[in-house]
Design a protein around this motif. Structure first.
Motif, PDB file in Angstrom:
ATOM      1  N   TYR A  73       0.840  -1.206   0.000  1.00 23.84           N
ATOM      2  CA  TYR A  73       0.000   0.000   0.000  1.00 23.84           C
ATOM      3  C   TYR A  73       0.872   1.252   0.000  1.00 23.84           C
ATOM      4  CZ  TYR A  73      -3.794   3.004   2.047  1.00 23.84           C
ATOM      5  OH  TYR A  73      -4.729   3.976   2.314  1.00 23.84           O
ATOM      6  N   GLY A  74       1.987   1.179   0.732  1.00 30.42           N
ATOM      7  CA  GLY A  74       2.912   2.309   0.774  1.00 30.42           C
ATOM      8  C   GLY A  74       3.508   2.644  -0.574  1.00 30.42           C
ATOM      9  N   ASP A  75       3.655   1.644  -1.450  1.00 32.00           N
ATOM     10  CA  ASP A  75       4.139   1.911  -2.805  1.00 32.00           C
ATOM     11  C   ASP A  75       3.184   2.852  -3.539  1.00 32.00           C
ATOM     12  OD1 ASP A  75       6.250   0.197  -2.374  1.00 32.00           O
ATOM     13  OD2 ASP A  75       5.490  -1.413  -3.659  1.00 32.00           O
ATOM     14  N   THR A  76       1.887   2.605  -3.382  1.00 30.42           N
ATOM     15  CA  THR A  76       0.895   3.432  -4.055  1.00 30.42           C
ATOM     16  C   THR A  76       0.930   4.858  -3.513  1.00 30.42           C
ATOM     17  OG1 THR A  76      -0.475   1.441  -4.292  1.00 30.42           O
ATOM     18  CG2 THR A  76      -1.522   3.555  -4.726  1.00 30.42           C
ATOM     19  N   VAL A  77       1.090   4.988  -2.204  1.00 26.50           N
ATOM     20  CA  VAL A  77       1.218   6.316  -1.609  1.00 26.50           C
ATOM     21  C   VAL A  77       2.476   7.002  -2.145  1.00 26.50           C
ATOM     22  CG1 VAL A  77       1.472   7.605   0.547  1.00 26.50           C
ATOM     23  CG2 VAL A  77      -0.032   5.611   0.459  1.00 26.50           C
ATOM     24  N   ALA A  78       3.567   6.243  -2.264  1.00 22.78           N
ATOM     25  CA  ALA A  78       4.812   6.810  -2.800  1.00 22.78           C
ATOM     26  C   ALA A  78       4.638   7.234  -4.260  1.00 22.78           C
ATOM     27  CB  ALA A  78       5.943   5.799  -2.670  1.00 22.78           C
ATOM     28  N   GLN A  79       3.861   6.483  -5.024  1.00 19.13           N
ATOM     29  CA  GLN A  79       3.590   6.873  -6.414  1.00 19.13           C
ATOM     30  C   GLN A  79       2.842   8.204  -6.455  1.00 19.13           C
ATOM     31  OE1 GLN A  79       2.278   2.555  -7.224  1.00 19.13           O
ATOM     32  NE2 GLN A  79       2.505   3.383  -9.300  1.00 19.13           N
ATOM     33  N   GLU A  80       1.896   8.392  -5.542  1.00 18.42           N
ATOM     34  CA  GLU A  80       1.185   9.672  -5.483  1.00 18.42           C
ATOM     35  C   GLU A  80       2.136  10.798  -5.076  1.00 18.42           C
ATOM     36  OE1 GLU A  80      -1.412  12.879  -5.296  1.00 18.42           O
ATOM     37  OE2 GLU A  80      -1.534  10.997  -6.427  1.00 18.42           O
ATOM     38  N   LEU A  81       3.032  10.538  -4.131  1.00 17.17           N
ATOM     39  CA  LEU A  81       4.016  11.553  -3.748  1.00 17.17           C
ATOM     40  C   LEU A  81       4.909  11.923  -4.932  1.00 17.17           C
ATOM     41  CD1 LEU A  81       5.098  10.189  -0.242  1.00 17.17           C
ATOM     42  CD2 LEU A  81       3.677  12.208  -0.686  1.00 17.17           C
ATOM     43  N   MET A  82       5.314  10.912  -5.707  1.00 13.66           N
ATOM     44  CA  MET A  82       6.149  11.182  -6.880  1.00 13.66           C
ATOM     45  C   MET A  82       5.359  11.983  -7.919  1.00 13.66           C
ATOM     46  SD  MET A  82       8.983  11.118  -8.441  1.00 13.66           S
ATOM     47  CE  MET A  82       9.952  10.037  -7.396  1.00 13.66           C
ATOM     48  N   ALA A  83       4.087  11.656  -8.083  1.00 17.25           N
ATOM     49  CA  ALA A  83       3.253  12.415  -9.025  1.00 17.25           C
ATOM     50  C   ALA A  83       3.168  13.877  -8.605  1.00 17.25           C
ATOM     51  CB  ALA A  83       1.858  11.794  -9.111  1.00 17.25           C
TER      52      ALA A  83
END
Length: 284
Positions: A103-113
């Motif tokens: 789940y943290g990967d998805t949050v990190a993807q949003e942070l990168m976006a």
């Protein structure tokens, strides 16, 4: 480290009237660690002492997880990202490396976006992903997850138990690295804290959000303006070898570390291999 000691070592910050548990230790470059579903920041405990010797480690229990506020609502990945931004601002952190899982990967993807959009409040200097559903078309959810996400999900909550968690965890760990009884006890304690087991089906809305925001979040990895690595347990039935294959198809010049016979929780199953990958990636 015992779960009680981990709890006592942390603090709380209030974000939008919600209590967020976090802990930080060490000096040096900042390393932000973002946990997965359905557990919490305690997932990093086996890496924590060694990482804190080289980095200022920061981690948190996201909303709906661990010791943080839990409530009967759908949890949005974008809200979790905003909570992380609030924590980083609170700690006056302007730059950080990121290590994430599930789940943290998805949050990190949003942070990168957000970083690519020019509106992230801190600078991500690198991103190190562990097993997670980076691409919804390659994510193979467990049957229990699919049921909890369905319209009858709320009706199944009374049947959730530590034994159900044990069965699920045994199915996703590697064949030679099963969770210990203590691992299961800790997982269940974190899930059950503040009656969190009642809201597990609401947390699973992230699987729908991954489809809704696929273009944004996949593009964030494809166009990342910092080094990105994927270290993956290949025996993970949810996001293992098949996810790595998809990653290599979609990500330019993919940097991957493949852990044979390791399952969905590499940081718990083989902390030494994950630590070696982190150190090599960050040259520490």
């Amino acid at each position: 480290m015992q779960l009680s000691h981990w709890r006592n070592s942390g603090q709380f910050i209030t974000v939008n009237d919600q209590q967020i548990f976090y802990t930080t230790q060490g000096e040096g470059p900042v390393l932000l660690l973002i946990h997965g579903y359905p557990t919490a920041s305690f997932d990093w405990v086996k890496l924590w002492p060694a990482l804190a010797q080289k980095f200022q480690c920061v981690t948190l229990d996201m909303l709906g997880f661990g010791f943080s506020t839990k409530a009967p609502k759908k949890y949005r990945i974008k809200e979790q990202a905003a909570v992380i931004e609030a924590l980083m601002e609170h700690l006056q952190i302007t730059h950080a490396h990121v290590l994430s899982h599930d789940y943290g990967d998805t949050v990190a993807q949003e942070l990168m976006a957000r970083q690519l959009d020019g509106n992230l409040s801190f600078r991500m200097e690198s991103l190190h992903l562990l097993n997670g559903g980076l691409f919804p078309e390659a994510h193979q959810a467990l049957p229990i997850q699919k049921l909890l996400l369905s319209p009858i999900g709320g009706l199944l909550i009374p049947f959730l138990s530590k034994n159900a968690i044990r069965k699920s965890m045994y199915n996703i760990f590697g064949p030679n690295t099963p969770p210990s009884d203590q691992d299961i006890n800790d997982f269940w304690a974190l899930i059950n804290e503040n009656n969190g087991h009642k809201y597990m089906h609401l947390l699973l809305d992230y699987m729908k959000q991954r489809k809704q925001y696929r273009k944004r979040w996949v593009s964030a990895l494809q166009n990342a303006d910092v080094p990105v690595r994927l270290t993956a347990g290949m025996a993970d039935p949810i996001s293992g070898a098949h996810m790595v294959t998809r990653y290599k198809e979609l990500i330019p010049k993919p940097d991957t570390v493949e852990l044979a016979d390791i399952g969905h929780y590499p940081q718990i199953e083989s902390a030494e291999l994950v630590l070696a990958s982190v150190r090599e990636f960050l040259k520490k």
